[in-house]
Design an enzyme around this catalytic site. Structure first.
Site, short mmCIF file in Angstrom:
data_model
loop_
_atom_site.label_atom_id
_atom_site.label_comp_id
_atom_site.label_asym_id
_atom_site.label_seq_id
_atom_site.Cartn_x
_atom_site.Cartn_y
_atom_site.Cartn_z
CD GLU A 1 10.05 -19.98 19.46
OE1 GLU A 1 10.50 -19.31 18.53
OE2 GLU A 1 8.85 -19.99 19.77
CG ASP B 1 2.78 -19.12 16.94
OD1 ASP B 1 2.61 -18.52 15.86
OD2 ASP B 1 3.85 -19.08 17.58
NE ARG C 1 -2.73 -0.48 3.08
CZ ARG C 1 -3.33 -0.70 4.23
NH1 ARG C 1 -4.32 0.05 4.60
NH2 ARG C 1 -2.95 -1.69 5.03
CE LYS D 1 2.27 -20.38 12.14
NZ LYS D 1 3.03 -19.50 13.03
CG HIS E 1 6.03 -24.53 12.78
ND1 HIS E 1 5.84 -24.25 11.45
CD2 HIS E 1 6.11 -23.32 13.40
CE1 HIS E 1 5.80 -22.93 11.28
NE2 HIS E 1 5.95 -22.35 12.44
CG HIS F 1 9.49 -21.31 8.92
ND1 HIS F 1 8.45 -21.06 9.78
CD2 HIS F 1 10.59 -21.33 9.69
CE1 HIS F 1 8.92 -20.92 11.01
NE2 HIS F 1 10.23 -21.09 10.99
CE LYS G 1 12.95 -24.26 11.51
NZ LYS G 1 13.78 -23.09 11.78
CE LYS H 1 6.38 -17.90 20.81
NZ LYS H 1 7.10 -18.04 19.55
C1 BG6 Z 1 6.66 -19.04 13.73
C2 BG6 Z 1 5.87 -18.71 14.96
O1 BG6 Z 1 5.86 -19.69 12.78
O2 BG6 Z 1 7.75 -19.88 14.07
C3 BG6 Z 1 6.75 -18.04 15.99
O3 BG6 Z 1 4.79 -17.85 14.63
C4 BG6 Z 1 7.98 -18.89 16.26
O4 BG6 Z 1 6.04 -17.81 17.20
C5 BG6 Z 1 8.67 -19.29 14.98
O5 BG6 Z 1 8.85 -18.12 17.07
C6 BG6 Z 1 9.78 -20.29 15.23
O6 BG6 Z 1 10.52 -20.47 14.06
P1 BG6 Z 1 12.07 -20.87 14.11
O7 BG6 Z 1 12.42 -21.07 12.68
O8 BG6 Z 1 12.78 -19.71 14.75
O9 BG6 Z 1 12.17 -22.10 14.94
#
Ligand code: BG6
Length: 478
Positions: free
Chosen positions: A211, A230, A46, A143, A235, A173, A177, A326
């Protein structure tokens, strides 16, 4: 190997994902010689900006997010020249003919929808209406793909109005990996593991994605999601599928995705006593989850542990324990497959005995570790000890192992090559939500509250019980 020249339009081209992942990833592939110079990369958003403005933004993002030793000024300048920008009104008519003019008419055309899902329909419609996309074009979506089954179905339906399933690339994603893909190589290119890969020999599987970061800065989004939506629905579900699936007949998109889908459909509903949810508390001078979420009464989980059972011939009787959170002790993602005891022990040293464990480290320090029993060296009789057969990719693969491409680099190149193997199919996403929905509805109906846990810990105490109860324990997070 270079891909064919392509036109890539990044909707949301000035956004966070474009800056952190998409543009740096494309630069690295350009540096590797994979992107032909007659390709065009067009940012569309935008914001009122010209080509020069977008190029400056891209250059700054690449310098910030690509390792300094990978920045080559000449290559960077050549890459930046491929970029241009169109200011576009996703819900109106502004900018669409300008976009059409900017396209180079390469046969491979891809459109990255790095925007809110509520705009997917508008973009798809206008791409077709203005004759910019055709039946060979590809679209990439991110996502969150829905927040429950109903919304995921709706999104699938919106996209299906304009694009065939074979044109839709849904990114998770984690599938990009390196070690996640390696999981398939380890399982299906070796004879060693597969005969043991079943409940007869596998006691349990642990999947951990820990994390250290909190949700500061994205609390408003995260609070509507939580760890289950999430991380687990997507994942962790993908990791579980790659571990649990049957061998596909070929490494081909639909063969692989058919097998993953069967796993998701075989998942049992999860019992309330097999779920532990947590929220990180304030500590070490930082706010707690509720401060970051901006809601002092939030019941959204920043941590979840689950015991998951798969009702099929291969896995009945082998639980999969999943946990993610987290602000935990360390950033570490791994899959650990713990094997059963040998049927009979011929040694007296019961104390020294430990189970064989195959640990697949996704990050950091990607690699594999197989814990095996040997005789303790020395004259002390037949005493047993466990040692790791440790393979760090960085060590065994040298530089190649150190410079593992980012997930996005790999996935974007797969879009250009037209290979959907590492992307989620619509039915897979829906099946994952169909399993997830009742779990979330269950705790909402019961009014369950997440347990507090200290930042820098391994999560709530109750999560330990989830395994202790079964005579097992979590691996340390470190
Ligand atoms: C994302 C989540 O899809 O993946 C995040 O929304 C998360 O909350 C992240 O931190 C983790 O990805 P990676 O590649 O850092 O393990």
């Amino acid at each position: 190997i270079p891909v064919d020249p392509f036109d890539l339009v990044i909707f949301g081209g000035t956004g966070d994902l474009a800056k952190r992942k998409i543009l740096p990833g494309l630069y690295r592939r350009f540096l590797a010689g994979q992107i032909p110079s007659d390709s065009a990369i067009i940012g569309a958003a935008r914001a009122d900006m010209d080509d020069a403005g977008f190029r400056d933004l891209a250059r700054a993002a690449i310098v910030e997010f690509v390792a300094a030793d990978r920045i080559d000024d000449t290559v960077l300048a050549a890459f930046i020249e491929r970029l241009s920008y169109v200011s576009i009104d996703a819900q109106g008519s502004g900018g669409w003919s300008a976009l059409k003019k900017k396209m180079r008419k390469n046969t491979v055309r891809a459109f990255y929808f790095s925007v809110a899902p509520s705009l997917f329909g508008d973009l798809a419609e206008r791409l077709h209406g203005h004759g910019i996309a055709d039946e060979d074009s590809r679209i990439v979506v991110e996502k969150p793909f829905g927040r429950d089954l109903a919304s995921a179905r709706e999104l699938n339906a919106v996209l299906a109005r304009h694009f065939a399933e074979g044109q839709i690339y849904r990114i998770d994603h984690y599938l990009g990996k390196e070690t996640v893909q390696n999981l398939m190589a380890v399982r299906f290119a070796n004879i060693l593991f597969e005969p043991l890969w079943k409940s007869e020999y596998v006691d349990h599987v642990q999947i951990t994605v820990a994390e250290t970061v909190g949700v500061d800065g994205r609390g408003a989004y995260y609070d509507k999601s939580g760890a289950m939506r999430d991380m687990v629905q997507n994942h962790m579900m993908q990791l579980l599928c790659l571990i649990a699936m049957e061998p596909p007949y070929h490494f081909d998109p639909d063969a692989v995705r058919d097998e993953k889908l069967k796993v998701i459909r075989a998942l049992d509903p999860v019992l309330p006593e097999d779920i532990v949810r947590g929220q990180y508390l304030a500590g070490s001078g930082q706010g707690g989850y509720r401060d970051h979420a901006g809601d002092a009464a939030s019941r959204t989980e920043s941590y979840i542990a689950l015991k998951v059972n798969i009702s099929n011939w291969r896995w009945k009787g082998t639980p999969f324990y999943l946990r993610t959170g987290k602000r935990l002790r360390a950033r570490t993602s791994e899959i650990a497959i713990t094997f059963r005891e040998p049927p009979h022990s011929i040694f007296d040293d019961a104390e020294g005995w430990r189970e064989n464990v195959l640990v697949i480290r996704l990050q950091p320090n990607e690699g594999m570790n197989l814990m095996v029993m040997i005789k303790e060296p020395g004259p002390g009789g037949m005493r047993l000890t466990q040692v790791p057969l440790d393979m760090s990719f960085a060590t065994v693969l040298g530089e190649e192992g150190e410079d593992i491409p980012d997930a996005y680099e790999r996935l974007i190149m797969d879009v250009i090559r037209g290979n959907q193997t590492l992307f989620m199919r619509g039915d897979e996403v829906e099946a994952a939500w169909a399993w997830t929905d009742p779990i979330i509805e269950g705790w909402e109906k019961r009014g369950d509250r997440p347990r507090g846990y200290d930042p820098g810990s391994s999560g709530p105490e109750d999560a330990l019980m989830l395994m202790h109860r079964d005579g097992r324990r979590w691996r340390e997070i470190r």
